[in-house]
Scaffold this active site. Structure first.
Site, short mmCIF file in Angstrom:
data_model
loop_
_atom_site.label_atom_id
_atom_site.label_comp_id
_atom_site.label_asym_id
_atom_site.label_seq_id
_atom_site.Cartn_x
_atom_site.Cartn_y
_atom_site.Cartn_z
N ASN A 7 -60.73 -102.75 -27.76
CA ASN A 7 -59.55 -102.44 -28.55
C ASN A 7 -58.41 -103.37 -28.12
O ASN A 7 -58.04 -103.41 -26.95
CB ASN A 7 -59.15 -100.97 -28.30
N ARG A 18 -41.95 -109.40 -27.79
CA ARG A 18 -41.20 -110.65 -27.65
C ARG A 18 -40.96 -111.35 -28.99
O ARG A 18 -40.10 -112.19 -29.11
CB ARG A 18 -41.97 -111.59 -26.70
N HIS A 43 -56.42 -100.25 -34.03
CA HIS A 43 -55.94 -98.94 -34.49
C HIS A 43 -54.53 -99.11 -35.05
O HIS A 43 -53.54 -98.85 -34.36
CB HIS A 43 -55.96 -97.95 -33.33
N ARG A 45 -51.19 -98.24 -36.81
CA ARG A 45 -50.46 -97.01 -37.12
C ARG A 45 -49.41 -97.30 -38.19
O ARG A 45 -49.04 -98.47 -38.39
CB ARG A 45 -49.85 -96.44 -35.85
N GLU A 70 -59.76 -98.07 -36.55
CA GLU A 70 -59.51 -96.65 -36.30
C GLU A 70 -58.21 -96.23 -36.96
O GLU A 70 -57.28 -97.04 -37.08
CB GLU A 70 -59.37 -96.38 -34.80
N THR A 100 -50.56 -92.07 -28.44
CA THR A 100 -51.96 -92.47 -28.44
C THR A 100 -52.76 -91.29 -28.96
O THR A 100 -52.23 -90.18 -29.11
CB THR A 100 -52.43 -92.87 -27.03
N HIS A 191 -61.68 -93.46 -24.93
CA HIS A 191 -60.38 -92.97 -24.48
C HIS A 191 -60.41 -92.75 -22.97
O HIS A 191 -61.08 -91.85 -22.47
CB HIS A 191 -59.93 -91.69 -25.17
N GLY A 214 -59.77 -100.10 -24.51
CA GLY A 214 -58.64 -100.99 -24.69
C GLY A 214 -57.67 -100.98 -23.53
O GLY A 214 -57.59 -101.95 -22.77
#
Length: 238
Positions: A7, A18, A43, A45, A70, A100, A191, A214
């Site tokens: 991930n 940055r 993933h 969002r 995901e 998360t 996870h 990840g």
């Protein structure tokens, strides 16, 4: 061998902090594949605070291993997945403001919704996976949705491992994997898996096809590579 999908959200978080394109998400993804990983996971969002939707579009053109996207299947996410057609989509019940992922699906109460979403993805030849806790009822529900796989949410295992409760912590996952396999579901996991706890988990959880890692992997890469980079700077400054 269980496949490793990396991930790369944390790479995008560093880039976004940055501005610009350093580190370059696309190059990092290609490098990770070159180093031997068998998949890339993202993933995105809704607020795009790390992976951006455009990253998904760009990565589709360069990822040569398995590409896993995901997310919570809100309309915007569904449209992105149908546009990019990754190897796999993993459905995660994230709240919009979640830092998360913090829970698996209630596959019983969300059965009809999940069936509809999964049918759409499968019509487009996209493998589907549902993020679930190691709860046998939820796994039985996942099988009824038409999903191809489950992804076991492993935070409770990681916490138990850290506390020294290895056998107690992994037992629900062993049982969940056995049931999922009997129900003809593939088994992924992710996870808080790390270099410390992954080997024991792999040894105790049968039929494990893929892990998605990840945060820990990126943190470990910083620690394991930091001495080398510091010394490279020192050599150039002599």
């Amino acid at each position: 061998m269980t496949k490793l999908s990396v991930n790369i959200n944390k790479i995008a978080t560093l880039r976004n902090s940055r501005g610009g394109q350093v580190p370059n998400v696309l190059k990092v993804a290609s490098d990770i594949e070159a180093f031997g990983a068998q998949g890339i996971t993202i993933h995105p969002r809704p607020d795009e605070r790390h992976i951006r939707y455009q990253d998904a579009r760009d990565l589709k053109n360069i990822v040569t291993t398995e590409f896993n996207i995901e997310g919570n299947p809100i309309p915007k996410f569904i449209d992105l997945v149908l546009e990019t057609r990754p190897t796999q989509v993993t459905l995660v019940p994230d709240a919009i403001d979640a830092v998360t992922s913090n829970s698996g699906w209630d596959t019983v109460s969300n059965m009809d919704f999940l069936k509809d979403v999964i049918a759409t993805f499968k019509e487009n030849s996209i493998r589907t996976s549902i993020f679930v806790d190691p709860d046998l009822k939820m796994i039985e529900g996942a099988a009824l949705t038409g999903a191809d796989r489950i992804e076991l949410y492993t935070e409770s295992y990681a916490d138990a491992y850290t506390a020294g409760n290895l056998e107690e912590g992994v037992k629900p996952f062993t049982e969940a994997a056995e049931l999922a396999h009997n129900l003809k579901l593939g088994i992924n996991a992710g996870h808080d898996l790390s270099l410390d706890n992954i080997q024991y988990f792999k040894s105790k959880v049968p039929y494990l096809e893929e892990v998605s890692i990840g945060h820990a992997l990126i943190c470990e890469s910083l620690y394991l590579g930091l001495e080398n980079v510091v010394n490279m700077y020192l050599n150039k400054l002599k």
